[in-house]
Enzyme design. Structure first.
Site, PDB file in Angstrom:
ATOM      1  N   GLU A 177      39.383  47.011  38.783  1.00  0.00           N
ATOM      2  CA  GLU A 177      37.991  46.569  38.886  1.00  0.00           C
ATOM      3  C   GLU A 177      37.323  47.207  40.094  1.00  0.00           C
ATOM      4  OE1 GLU A 177      37.278  42.376  38.859  1.00  0.00           O
ATOM      5  OE2 GLU A 177      38.545  42.003  37.108  1.00  0.00           O
ATOM      6  N   GLU A 225      44.573  38.377  38.726  1.00  0.00           N
ATOM      7  CA  GLU A 225      44.379  38.061  40.143  1.00  0.00           C
ATOM      8  C   GLU A 225      45.154  36.799  40.551  1.00  0.00           C
ATOM      9  OE1 GLU A 225      40.129  37.938  40.786  1.00  0.00           O
ATOM     10  OE2 GLU A 225      40.014  40.110  40.939  1.00  0.00           O
TER      11      GLU A 225
END
Length: 697
Positions: A251, A180
């Protein structure tokens, strides 16, 4: 029903990932394993958040639920707690974990990072990294890149040596570098994009023989695959940054982790299924559930203000028990999607508007084999749509999956699985005063400290994450009859203030704001007074830019009355890292002989250790330690920390964030088990503790 438009997307040409000897490649439709396109459902299970004895059952239940891939992070600070000293034993045995995945016929996805966030202490970084001269984490910084590459290479070579990559016949089909990063990339200016390119080149240069990915990273350089994270990737993901890369959802949050000071955020099986079906309809062929089993943050592994229990609302709960209807509903979804895998993987995709907020996604092969996803994006209305001259009722925010483009195989809004509930039965009570012994911490004074500075030290850089606790002490000369006020400003996380050995106040921050102030009127003796301020961390921060520059602990201290105000910030301070009981390993089965335990007393004092012994409850059911009568602290079973507890911190609804704390059966002996509790606050009583049996009904 009027057809508003028809869009045809041609089948994309396969592109091989740039790897040597790779048997795992990809194209714009999917990963390709041994020459075969794959539609894959994956579940995150983190090896250190359960025990090795639990791994086979967790993986088997995931497989039974239709999971093809087990995904895990790799935890740098777990494996290299000291620079150059590695640990791959017990819950840190990542090779054993991957081999168990292989033994059960599943694939593995290895998210090496080595920055992982993951609500894990310091985002997975070992704290010794903080002390490397000139280091700036996660950017084009030479000092950081050396250690990042060293650890990444260590893990890759370990996997290669065990033949665990798919290119070697092993189960690992995907690896991840960074995590991320796009969230913080701009903060580093030109050193951000340069770091992304370096990380990608470094990873590919390790020649794993399988593709690498970067999650939530739109500018992931070729051949890395940029992937989606979040709850709504079915709606929000614009697709990878190249038409030659597959749609991967790294995710898909099955609930949310719990953090002190925040509302609990659960997620329904219907919403999860809706987003997954929509993602597949839009071209997705790899979906990972984060978490499929969350587990337990044993010891001091949680990130700042995060509970010990992790993603308990996942399809497999903290104890490894199946949670219905979430587990069963997703299993049915997986079966329905897999029944359509041929047209999804090999057909031509087209879309068709079937209403104002309704859309059909159609996959059709030349052979005539067909599958369709009828999507209702209206979140309030049930609608009837017409598709290929047949009518279909669609609930709000739902997808109907049509096997053969005609018969409904599954609707995401319709639950066909019965709910189960958690059942808790008392297994062992610890309600007899004679069962307990106690040891009261010594409150240090300035004269008893050996670390001295004429200023307030930053907490984390002083403790080096060896303990949650840091004592700030000073001696104060008082010659007044006026009322006196102590004010302390802290950057986190918790403070207990003592004057002449007596607790005079406590305060704390929360997950959204770790900073707080304590301001209390105190009674001082005429003459010399000992002020002892205990700063406490509840996990280190795990995310954000410039993590190495974060601060915690006391920032300003003042003492004032109606006449005078004294700023003690640049005063003569004495420091002590950790508690006496910690340093003497009081929680071990054979602690230091310097510890003098005494019989339990009914008085409730702060900073008190309690111990008792017990026999293991019969059976194999999971166990939870009920700490509802306690305040805040940590608990150990036979020297194993089952995590921090903070029962006194209540949710906005007025209940504890967590009451039961997982005790793995593997931590127990048949008889004479040692239970040690550290209680920080003055309201906790061990007489209300029980060891309970957890099941579902």
């Amino acid at each position: 029903m009027e057809r508003l438009f028809l869009l045809v997307i041609p089948l994309l040409v396969a592109v091989v990932a740039i790897v040597e000897g790779g048997e795992v490649t990809y194209d714009g439709r999917s990963l390709i394993i041994d020459g075969h396109r794959k539609l894959l459902f994956s579940g995150s299970i983190h090896y250190p958040r359960s025990t090795p004895e639990m791994w086979p059952s967790l993986i088997a239940k995931a497989k039974e639920g239709g999971i093809d891939v087990i995904q895990t992070y790799v935890f740098w600070n777990l494996h290299e707690p000291k620079r150059g000293q590695y640990d791959f034993s017990g819950r840190a045995d990542v090779v054993r974990f991957v081999k168990e995945i292989q033994a059960q016929g599943l694939y593995a996805s290895l998210r090496i990072g080595p920055f992982i966030e993951a609500e894990w202490n310091y985002g997975g970084f070992p704290f010794w990294l903080h002390d490397i001269p000139g280091i700036v984490y996660r950017c084009d910084n030479e000092a950081f890149k050396v250690y990042m590459q060293n650890f990444t290479t260590k893990i890759v070579e370990m996997m290669k040596s065990e033949n665990l990559y798919a290119s070697q016949g092993g189960p690992i089909i995907l690896s991840q570098i960074e995590n991320e990063y796009q969230i913080v990339e701009r903060a580093f200016g030109e050193k951000g994009p340069a770091y992304v390119k370096w990380a990608a080149q470094m990873a590919v240069g390790l020649h794993t023989g399988v593709p690498w990915m970067m999650c939530k990273q739109d500018d992931a350089p070729d051949p890395l695959i940029n992937t989606c994270n979040g709850m709504k990737c079915g709606e929000s993901f614009p697709g990878p940054n190249s038409p030659n890369k597959p749609w991967i959802w790294t995710e898909n949050w099955t609930s949310r982790y719990l953090a002190y000071g925040e509302e609990a955020d659960t997620r329904s099986p219907q919403d999860i299924a809706f987003q997954v079906a929509l993602f597949v309809a839009r071209n997705g062929t790899f979906v990972n559930y984060y978490m499929y089993h969350g587990g337990t943050n044993f010891g001091r592994t949680t990130a700042a203000f995060t509970t010990t229990s992790y993603y308990d609302e996942a399809p497999l709960d903290e104890y490894g028990l199946i949670r219905q209807p979430k587990w069963g509903h997703l299993k049915e979804l997986h079966a329905a999607v897999k029944s359509c895998s041929n047209p999804i993987l090999f057909g031509t995709q087209s879309t068709l508007s079937i209403g104002q907020q309704q859309m059909a996604y159609i996959y059709r092969q030349n052979s005539g084999e067909c599958a369709a996803f009828l999507v209702n994006n209206d979140d309030t209305k049930t609608v009837v749509v017409v598709f290929q001259n047949s009518s279909y009722e669609l609930s709000p925010n739902s997808v109907s999956i049509l096997l053969d483009c005609e018969n409904v195989a599954f609707n995401t809004a319709k639950i066909n699985v019965e709910n189960n509930t958690r059942s808790i039965k008392t297994g062992k009570k610890f309600n007899g005063p004679e069962m307990w012994q106690e040891f009261k911490e010594v409150i240090p004074t300035f004269a008893g400290t050996s670390i001295r500075y004429d200023t307030l030290l930053e907490h984390m850089n002083t403790t080096k994450d060896k303990s949650d606790y840091l004592w700030y002490t000073f001696s104060y000369q008082h010659e007044s009859s006026n009322s006196t006020v102590l004010k302390v400003d802290s950057a986190g996380h918790v403070l207990h203030a003592f004057v002449n050995g007596v607790l005079v106040g406590s305060a704390h921050g929360n997950h959204n704001n770790s900073r707080f102030s304590l301001e209390n009127t105190i009674s001082l003796n005429n003459g010399s007074n000992n002020i002892s301020l205990l700063s406490v961390m509840v996990g280190l921060p795990d995310s954000g830019a410039y993590l190495e520059s974060r601060v915690a602990g006391l920032r300003r201290v003042t003492i004032h009355d109606i006449q005078n105000s004294k700023d003690m910030t640049n005063y003569s301070w004495g420091y002590k890292v950790g508690l006496l009981g910690e340093n003497l390993r009081i929680y071990k089965e054979q602690p230091s002989t310097k510890i003098q335990w005494r019989n339990f007393t009914s008085s409730r004092n702060p900073l008190t250790w309690y111990k008792t012994s017990f026999d293991a409850p019969a059976g194999n059911e999971p166990l939870g330690l009920n700490l509802g009568s306690m305040g805040k602290g940590e608990a150990w079973i036979n020297g194993h920390s089952i995590g921090r507890y903070w029962v006194s911190f209540l949710t906005p609804q007025g209940s504890p964030y967590q009451t039961w704390y997982h005790v793995p059966r593997e931590f127990l002996k048949p008889t004479d088990n040692l239970l040690v509790i550290l209680e920080e606050e003055n309201g906790g009583s061990p007489l209300g503790i029980s060891l309970d049996i957890i099941s579902t009904t």
